[in-house]
Scaffold this active site. Sequence first.
Site, short mmCIF file in Angstrom:
data_model
loop_
_atom_site.label_atom_id
_atom_site.label_comp_id
_atom_site.label_asym_id
_atom_site.label_seq_id
_atom_site.Cartn_x
_atom_site.Cartn_y
_atom_site.Cartn_z
N THR A 189 -0.36 -1.87 2.04
CA THR A 189 -0.83 -0.51 2.32
C THR A 189 -0.66 -0.30 3.83
O THR A 189 -0.60 -1.28 4.59
CB THR A 189 -2.32 -0.34 1.97
OG1 THR A 189 -3.07 -1.27 2.77
CG2 THR A 189 -2.58 -0.63 0.51
N GLU A 334 -1.36 1.23 -4.37
CA GLU A 334 -2.07 0.55 -5.45
C GLU A 334 -1.75 1.12 -6.82
O GLU A 334 -2.14 0.54 -7.84
CB GLU A 334 -3.59 0.66 -5.22
CG GLU A 334 -4.11 -0.10 -4.01
CD GLU A 334 -4.08 0.71 -2.71
OE1 GLU A 334 -3.25 1.65 -2.61
OE2 GLU A 334 -4.87 0.41 -1.81
N LYS A 443 -18.52 17.07 5.42
CA LYS A 443 -19.77 17.35 4.72
C LYS A 443 -20.63 18.25 5.58
O LYS A 443 -21.30 17.81 6.49
CB LYS A 443 -20.50 16.04 4.39
CG LYS A 443 -19.72 15.21 3.40
CD LYS A 443 -20.33 13.85 3.15
CE LYS A 443 -19.32 12.95 2.48
NZ LYS A 443 -18.73 11.95 3.35
N TRP A 448 -19.28 20.02 0.49
CA TRP A 448 -18.00 19.47 0.91
C TRP A 448 -16.98 20.56 1.19
O TRP A 448 -16.82 21.50 0.42
CB TRP A 448 -17.43 18.57 -0.20
CG TRP A 448 -18.19 17.28 -0.35
CD1 TRP A 448 -19.33 16.93 0.30
CD2 TRP A 448 -17.85 16.20 -1.20
NE1 TRP A 448 -19.73 15.68 -0.10
CE2 TRP A 448 -18.84 15.20 -1.02
CE3 TRP A 448 -16.82 15.95 -2.11
CZ2 TRP A 448 -18.82 13.99 -1.71
CZ3 TRP A 448 -16.79 14.76 -2.79
CH2 TRP A 448 -17.78 13.78 -2.59
P1 ADP Z 1 -2.38 4.42 2.64
O1 ADP Z 1 -3.43 4.51 1.56
O2 ADP Z 1 -2.44 3.17 3.39
O3 ADP Z 1 -2.24 5.66 3.50
P2 ADP Z 1 -0.37 5.07 0.71
O4 ADP Z 1 0.99 5.35 1.15
O5 ADP Z 1 -0.57 4.24 -0.47
O6 ADP Z 1 -1.00 4.34 1.90
O7 ADP Z 1 -1.11 6.46 0.60
C1 ADP Z 1 -1.82 6.86 -0.52
C2 ADP Z 1 -2.63 8.10 -0.20
O8 ADP Z 1 -1.79 9.18 0.16
C3 ADP Z 1 -3.39 8.60 -1.39
O9 ADP Z 1 -4.57 7.88 -1.59
C4 ADP Z 1 -3.64 10.04 -1.00
O10 ADP Z 1 -4.73 10.17 -0.11
C5 ADP Z 1 -2.40 10.40 -0.24
N1 ADP Z 1 -1.47 11.14 -1.11
C6 ADP Z 1 -0.42 10.69 -1.78
N2 ADP Z 1 0.20 11.68 -2.44
C7 ADP Z 1 -0.49 12.81 -2.19
C8 ADP Z 1 -0.36 14.18 -2.57
N3 ADP Z 1 0.61 14.61 -3.34
N4 ADP Z 1 -1.29 15.03 -2.11
C9 ADP Z 1 -2.30 14.63 -1.32
N5 ADP Z 1 -2.47 13.37 -0.92
C10 ADP Z 1 -1.58 12.47 -1.34
#
Ligand code: ADP
Length: 544
Positions: A189, A334, A443, A448
């Site tokens: 990640t 994940e 918040k 929210w």
């Molecule tokens: P990290 O969690 O380390 O930033 P990732 O690349 O796995 O790495 O990112 C996942 C996160 O990206 C998701 O948990 C979400 O918050 C965000 N995300 C992914 N796709 C979208 C989307 N289409 N719209 C909004 N947020 C998104």
Amino acid sequence: MFGLMQDRQLLISGVIRHAARNHAHAEIVSKNVDGSIHRYGYRDLEARARRLARVLARLGLTPEDRCGTLAWNGYRHLELYYGVSGGGLICHTINPRLAPEDIAYIVNDAGDKIVFADITFAPLLAIVAPMVTASVRAIVFLCTPAEMPSLDLPPGMDLLCYESLMDGSDEDYAWPEFDERTAASLCYTSGTTGRPKGVLYSHRSTILHAMSTMPADVFGLSARDRVMPVVPMFHVNAWGCPYAVPMAGGTLIMPGRHLDGTSLTALINQEGVTMSAGVPTIWMGLLNHLRASGERIDSVRRLGVGGSACPRVIMQAFQEEYGVTIVHAWGMSETSPVASANMMTPDSLALEGETYWRMRDKQGQALFGVEMKIVGDGGVELPWDGVAQGDLLVRGPWIASAYWGHAPGSACDDDGWFATGDVSTIDPDGRMEITDRSKDVIKSGGEWISSITLENIAVSHPDVQEAAIIAAHHPKWDERPLLLVVPRKGHDIVPEEILKIYDGKVAKWWLPDAVIVVDELPHTATGKLHKLSLRQMYRNYLVS
Ligand code: ADP
């Protein structure tokens, strides 16, 4: 009683064997580091992947050993995907945009024995190599002998040339059969919330995930498609494209490191790209280039977008000005990563205007195989009414059960639910909408406010290039939204004017308390807004 069907294992080697046998027509077109184009077919790829598997064995690597990769999207990286995993080893893709210290941490944590790297990363490896001597035995540059960079490596670490190793090997290798639950690849990640954590995909999870991205309502892949994954192969396996496209028998167009609007437009038009996938920033860059140059991308039918919320202005512009459908998908490392996509139902196609685009803003329905739910305080499940916001939980065969080095099951609850760290709503049609990451939600007085909604509205302003909403401490309301904006080149921003764009779009109490104009915003290694550093800088802006 079990069914009487064959128990053949779902293995990554099976994907490339399938493509080589059944789709010899399709190509892998790669833009090399030097800008030249390389082409070959799935038969060549499969044969070279077998040759590579021989190389790995000759280098003394054995099943479960980790091979790191620091490489752009290209054919040699693809050979690593198949040769390493196919042989029962673990392909560990590393994000080169991370800080050298983070890369060293990841390589050591994974225990990579060898790192395969594009020559562009020689300077980076000069810094990283001395920090990874405990595990790494050799650096292999993905090039010919003539292209080998010179690099001083610490004692005990060899400098090797990929093509020399390949020349000295042979293809006399049969793909081994093993349990489909065997680990295949490892991806960390991005570490926006602390130290990067490894997600260990299995052969089974990789294949099921790739198959689930193929249907018409997701990436919609066919043997006629020419797919250009712009999302890097070091970012969650390029969202499964390197597996799904050969499954479908499509052509893969690999853009290498040339990801600006001009280069992408040229490659799209030269190669007749029909589908592509990438983060919103990439499509914003492409859109800006198309508008400025007047060029078109008429071969493209659809673009997959994810990684962060796709601003409506991007979806609308591609659809209305260029006839390209944006597929808005959601996921994370994940979740392999694709877990949901906005699928068009007959009802939704009948919508018009604002109602239609509101529906398109959402990250969509769960892919078959993934289950989703939202929960509130105390883990109580919330209704799918499109209004209730809660923590998004997922489970399924391509969702992580634990992080690298941790006990199986330790990343989820007793019923297998994995908490994504995202906050969302789900509407009665099953369309999920991410409203925030749980740590980014604002918040205000116990209610929210969605930072993503406010950001999307801000970027629809013609003077705004990029926007970030963060929570700032507030003496009365605990937290209030603060808007940071980067002006478009040549445009000036008057803070009070910007706020007018929210009129009628959100409740009055959602309006940002202040607007700060900045030259640029910080980003993570995967191109997302680095909200943590923004919060550190501005969290007391409203109290001081
Ligand atoms: P990290 O969690 O380390 O930033 P990732 O690349 O796995 O790495 O990112 C996942 C996160 O990206 C998701 O948990 C979400 O918050 C965000 N995300 C992914 N796709 C979208 C989307 N289409 N719209 C909004 N947020 C998104």
